[in-house]
Design an enzyme around this catalytic site. Sequence first.
Site, mmCIF file in Angstrom:
data_model
loop_
_atom_site.group_PDB
_atom_site.id
_atom_site.type_symbol
_atom_site.label_atom_id
_atom_site.label_comp_id
_atom_site.label_asym_id
_atom_site.label_seq_id
_atom_site.Cartn_x
_atom_site.Cartn_y
_atom_site.Cartn_z
ATOM 1 N N SER A 1 -0.258 4.794 8.316
ATOM 2 C CA SER A 1 -0.871 4.998 9.484
ATOM 3 C C SER A 1 -2.138 4.762 9.841
ATOM 4 O O SER A 1 -2.912 5.341 10.855
ATOM 5 C CB SER A 1 -0.860 6.596 9.482
ATOM 6 O OG SER A 1 0.301 7.280 9.346
ATOM 7 N N ALA B 1 2.270 -0.772 5.632
ATOM 8 C CA ALA B 1 3.070 0.484 5.556
ATOM 9 C C ALA B 1 3.590 1.009 6.636
ATOM 10 O O ALA B 1 2.984 0.447 7.688
ATOM 11 C CB ALA B 1 2.089 1.352 4.623
ATOM 12 N N HIS B 2 3.976 2.379 6.587
ATOM 13 C CA HIS B 2 4.510 2.823 7.956
ATOM 14 C C HIS B 2 3.469 3.454 8.772
ATOM 15 O O HIS B 2 2.476 3.618 8.387
ATOM 16 C CB HIS B 2 5.572 3.938 7.195
ATOM 17 C CG HIS B 2 5.055 5.114 6.533
ATOM 18 N ND1 HIS B 2 5.949 5.918 5.788
ATOM 19 C CD2 HIS B 2 3.754 5.418 6.205
ATOM 20 C CE1 HIS B 2 5.055 6.657 5.164
ATOM 21 N NE2 HIS B 2 3.641 6.377 5.354
ATOM 22 N N ASN B 3 3.764 3.145 9.928
ATOM 23 C CA ASN B 3 3.202 3.511 11.249
ATOM 24 C C ASN B 3 1.733 2.819 11.196
ATOM 25 O O ASN B 3 0.941 3.569 11.971
ATOM 26 C CB ASN B 3 2.901 5.445 10.868
ATOM 27 C CG ASN B 3 4.008 5.933 11.244
ATOM 28 O OD1 ASN B 3 4.956 6.281 10.083
ATOM 29 N ND2 ASN B 3 4.698 6.378 12.318
#
Length: 347
Positions: free
Chosen positions: A259, A239-241
């Site tokens: 994250s 997923a993102h980050n």
Amino acid sequence: MVFTAQQIADFTGGTVEGDCNVTIGTFAKIEEGVEGALSFLANPQYEEYIYETKSTVVLVNKDFQPSREVKATLIRVENAYESVAKLLQLYQSMQQKRVGIDSLAFIDKTAKIGKDCYIGPFVAIGENVEIGDGVVIHPHATIGPNVKVGSNTEIYSNAVIYHDCKVGSNCILHAGCVIGADGFGFAPTPNGYDKIPQIGIVTIEDNVEIGANTCIDRSTMGSTIIRKGVKLDNLVQIAHNVEVGQNTVMSAQVGVAGSSKVGEWCVFAGQVGIAGHLKVGDRTTMGAQAGLAGGNLAKKGGVTLMGYPAVEHRKFAKNMAALNSLPDLLKEVAALKKEIEELKNNK
């Protein structure tokens, strides 16, 4: 290409036991061996096949002790699995590499293409893309605007790299993987969910392999980062980050939520799940279907976790042993309750 047993032993640092002049020209699984093939035995479960295999040469560990006669020539090495990997790499490197740009490929006039590349039919390469030397891009792959791809990377059919993302050198992106799709970011409102623009990128460092249909989402801001040497199996979701540390490996269907930070040299078996905003320390191992939902259990690293919610593997084994005993324990409790009631009634 044909090699003698002695040449293979010299390359792998092994010793020949048998005819050092026999030749091999192909590879085969030990249970499917054929004359002129090289096989290997690393897992003791497959030992029975070494006595019947038709392979000409078999790589074995130095400490292997056969229980009966072996017809094949043996090459004893420190690590048979590692040695056969090196031989396969050598074999692959000797295959003739395709070069050239197919007339049916679309390449924007602002794109820069390195030397000795192969770009197959129906590949789409956007504006300001930079492709390094020796890159191989198979048919129907899509490279978005401003993407940078390092030298000697191979991108298979239908892989998609979104705009602005960076891919290092000596990487392999398998068919259908998606690099840089939007992270799953939405803000709840009284009328539904407002999309949070994902304006970051994905950065993939050198020597990374991305499996088929694996997705790595772009960050909200900054970059989702896959460090050098990482190997991701098919159907993995990053997923993102998220940041994945060097030389970490993840098997199929692993999911890492937004994250979270995963350390170096971690090993995640199939269907492991990591919740968002967590930290996983270096050299953490997680067994199949383990789920890390929170806490500090994995922060320091160097642990083996299993189950959901994930616990240290020895505790997991004890928990499972207790769970398997639960039906008998319930019967004993029911019998004890009955005895207590009878004692009460007899007073």
